[in-house]
Scaffold this active site. Structure first.
Site, PDB file in Angstrom:
ATOM      1  N   LYS A  66      49.397  59.503  63.758  1.00  9.33           N
ATOM      2  CA  LYS A  66      48.048  58.921  63.680  1.00  9.33           C
ATOM      3  C   LYS A  66      47.770  58.256  62.336  1.00  9.33           C
ATOM      4  O   LYS A  66      47.120  57.213  62.270  1.00  9.33           O
ATOM      5  CB  LYS A  66      46.980  59.995  63.965  1.00  9.33           C
ATOM      6  N   ASP A 102      38.827  60.623  68.843  1.00 13.44           N
ATOM      7  CA  ASP A 102      38.892  62.094  68.883  1.00 13.44           C
ATOM      8  C   ASP A 102      37.514  62.729  68.694  1.00 13.44           C
ATOM      9  O   ASP A 102      37.146  63.666  69.406  1.00 13.44           O
ATOM     10  CB  ASP A 102      39.864  62.616  67.819  1.00 13.44           C
TER      11      ASP A 102
END
Ligand code: ATR
Length: 278
Positions: A66, A102
């Site tokens: 990420k 997220d």
């Protein structure tokens, strides 16, 4: 062909293909495919920059790529910029854009499963200070949490998180100080790996937490972690972590395929069955 992939290392555990291919079938998106792509760390940046040349219209990015994805891309949305981490890549007329859903998934799950909960109604206690804690802390602040209390085994890491995200109203506590953090709080969330199958459970005493406080976990294997079980037995409302995984997928699918998909009980059951938890 509208191809999307999830990039990770390893990637076999990812449930994103199951989720997105379920929605592709449900919405009868023509010529669409979502596939896992295992990419070694040393190849991650190049693969991400080459996504369009490799024939992909977008991607998800999972552990451990990420942060690499953030650095590899020139364009980001505000959330990815703040977190310096990307979990969703979208092709725009200007090129690839890194986004981070997220935190959106975390909040959407709580709104879905605990509609009575309101971020603005009390301090939020976060256990942990890793990547997941960053997404959760930023999302809670944006959702209006009046104070964020970070409890971590290593308080210096929590201090760094607080500084880096420029959290406006945050306090750091060591694990030994957890009781003070829980006092008067409206939400407790575990973002550590504690409670995962094969790991130790979260052991902090929940007695100082008001009974009305919502308790949630981002661990979803098992669905009811030791923390959630203790919270439920102690009379707290609880929400498991599976919905965060399902909800974080929604904005990506909508951006790639132009349809906003729903997180349904059917999808939840599908993922639970795949996890061997039904
Ligand atoms: P992620 O990016 O998935 O959030 P991470 O960056 O490895 O994962 O962060 C893991 C978090 O779990 C950290 O807050 C870590 O605490 P430290 O910062 O003190 O390392 C916490 N954690 C992991 N194992 C733990 C354990 N056995 N006891 C307490 N905290 C633990």
């Amino acid at each position: 062909m509208k191809k999307v992939c999830v990039i990770g290392w390893p990637v076999a555990h990812s449930r994103s293909p199951l989720i997105h291919n379920h929605w592709i079938a449900e919405h009868k998106i023509p010529d669409a495919r979502y596939e896992p792509m295992a990419v070694k760390p040393e190849n991650a940046a190049a693969t991400i920059r080459d996504l369009a040349a490799l024939g992909f219209i977008g991607a998800n990015v999972t552990v451990p790529h990420k942060e690499t994805a953030f650095a590899a891309l020139d364009r980001h949305d505000a959330t990815a910029r703040r977190l310096k981490a990307v979990n969703t890549i979208v092709t725009t007329p200007q090129g690839l854009e890194g986004r981070n859903t997220d935190g959106y998934g975390f909040i959407a799950n709580l709104k879905d499963r605990a509609p009575a909960w309101n971020a603005a109604s009390g301090a939020a206690v976060i256990l942990g200070a890793g990547g997941a804690a960053r997404a959760v802390a930023a999302a809670l602040e944006e959702a209006g949490a009046p104070e964020i209390r970070i409890v971590n085994r290593t308080p210096s890491r929590a201090e760094a998180l607080m500084r880096d995200l420029e959290l406006k109203s945050a306090k750091v506590f060591s694990t030994a100080e957890a009781a003070r953090a829980l006092d008067g709080a409206g939400l407790l969330v575990n973002t550590t790996t504690l409670g995962m199958k094969g790991e130790n459970d979260v052991t902090i005493d929940l007695a100082p937490l008001p009974k009305s406080a919502l308790v949630t976990d981002i661990v979803y294997t098992p669905l009811e972690t030791g923390l959630l079980r203790r919270a439920r037995e102690g009379g707290h409302p609880t929400v498991d972590g599976l919905g965060m995984l399902l909800h974080q997928a929604v904005p990506g699918f909508e951006a790639w395929f132009g349809v906003r998909p729903q997180v349904t009980e059917k999808l939840r059951a599908l993922v639970l069955a795949d996890l061997g938890m039904t």
